[in-house]
Design a protein around this motif. Structure first.
Motif, PDB file in Angstrom:
ATOM      1  N   ALA A   1      23.115 -41.975   4.812  1.00 22.76           N
ATOM      2  CA  ALA A   1      23.129 -43.226   5.561  1.00 22.76           C
ATOM      3  C   ALA A   1      23.138 -43.014   7.076  1.00 22.76           C
ATOM      4  O   ALA A   1      22.501 -43.772   7.809  1.00 22.76           O
ATOM      5  N   MET A   2      23.852 -42.005   7.546  1.00 23.19           N
ATOM      6  CA  MET A   2      24.085 -41.861   8.978  1.00 23.19           C
ATOM      7  C   MET A   2      23.178 -40.824   9.649  1.00 23.19           C
ATOM      8  O   MET A   2      22.723 -41.046  10.756  1.00 23.19           O
ATOM      9  N   GLY A   3      23.002 -39.704   9.014  1.00 23.32           N
ATOM     10  CA  GLY A   3      22.190 -38.654   9.620  1.00 23.32           C
ATOM     11  C   GLY A   3      22.285 -37.376   8.805  1.00 23.32           C
ATOM     12  O   GLY A   3      23.355 -37.006   8.323  1.00 23.32           O
ATOM     13  N   TRP A   4      21.170 -36.705   8.678  1.00 21.16           N
ATOM     14  CA  TRP A   4      21.100 -35.530   7.823  1.00 21.16           C
ATOM     15  C   TRP A   4      21.914 -34.366   8.355  1.00 21.16           C
ATOM     16  O   TRP A   4      22.235 -33.435   7.622  1.00 21.16           O
ATOM     17  N   TRP A   5      22.279 -34.373   9.641  1.00 25.10           N
ATOM     18  CA  TRP A   5      23.047 -33.290  10.216  1.00 25.10           C
ATOM     19  C   TRP A   5      24.442 -33.184   9.597  1.00 25.10           C
ATOM     20  O   TRP A   5      25.065 -32.117   9.636  1.00 25.10           O
ATOM     21  N   ILE A   6      24.936 -34.238   8.986  1.00 21.77           N
ATOM     22  CA  ILE A   6      26.258 -34.213   8.350  1.00 21.77           C
ATOM     23  C   ILE A   6      26.250 -33.307   7.106  1.00 21.77           C
ATOM     24  O   ILE A   6      27.293 -32.810   6.693  1.00 21.77           O
ATOM     25  N   LEU A   7      25.062 -33.055   6.553  1.00 19.36           N
ATOM     26  CA  LEU A   7      24.973 -32.157   5.391  1.00 19.36           C
ATOM     27  C   LEU A   7      25.443 -30.748   5.738  1.00 19.36           C
ATOM     28  O   LEU A   7      25.888 -30.018   4.851  1.00 19.36           O
ATOM     29  N   TYR A   8      25.354 -30.346   6.989  1.00 21.77           N
ATOM     30  CA  TYR A   8      25.830 -29.022   7.383  1.00 21.77           C
ATOM     31  C   TYR A   8      27.339 -28.898   7.185  1.00 21.77           C
ATOM     32  O   TYR A   8      27.850 -27.789   7.013  1.00 21.77           O
ATOM     33  N   PHE A   9      28.049 -30.011   7.238  1.00 18.69           N
ATOM     34  CA  PHE A   9      29.493 -29.992   7.014  1.00 18.69           C
ATOM     35  C   PHE A   9      29.844 -30.218   5.546  1.00 18.69           C
ATOM     36  O   PHE A   9      30.878 -29.741   5.075  1.00 18.69           O
TER      37      PHE A   9
END
Length: 132
Positions: A100-108
């Protein structure tokens, strides 16, 4: 176990009747499909329970004269408390947040999911719960 098989088979008959009635009456494909899938799931569980009941001994729940204490005793092995589901839940929540917010959160979220998954799978191979 016989009674559960019969209950699920009768439930599947009821769900099938409701799916047909709902499909004819509403002409709405999504709900009709969901009801037919629920019928399929109920009939699979009912068949499995009925099939398994023929291969195992009769249990106290199959006897109308049985007491609650007739099934007393050891129920099986249950895993002790574990923190791994918490790691999986937080990682999964972050992964859905990433959509929903941004794919960069997948790194966490990916490391949390991997730590939780490997920790849960190998829980009995290390530490105080290690099998001897």
């Amino acid at each position: 176990m016989k009674i559960q098989g019969k209950m699920f088979i009768w439930l599947s008959v009821f769900i099938l009747a409701m799916a047909i009635l709902y499909g004819v009456w509403s002409k709405e494909p999504a709900g009709t499909t969901a009801l037919f899938l629920a019928f399929g799931l109920a009939i699979m569980i009912g068949y499995y329970l009925a099939f398994t009941a023929r291969r195992v001994d009769a249990m106290a729940q199959d006897n109308k004269e049985a007491d609650v204490a007739d099934e007393a005793g050891e129920l099986g092995f249950f895993a002790p408390h574990s923190w791994q589901p918490l790691s999986l839940a937080v990682g999964g929540a972050l992964a859905f947040l990433a959509i929903a917010m941004g794919w960069w959160i997948l790194y966490f979220s990916a490391p949390l999911i991997l730590v939780g998954l490997f920790g849960w799978v190998f829980e009995f191979y290390r530490g105080e719960n290690q099998n001897q």
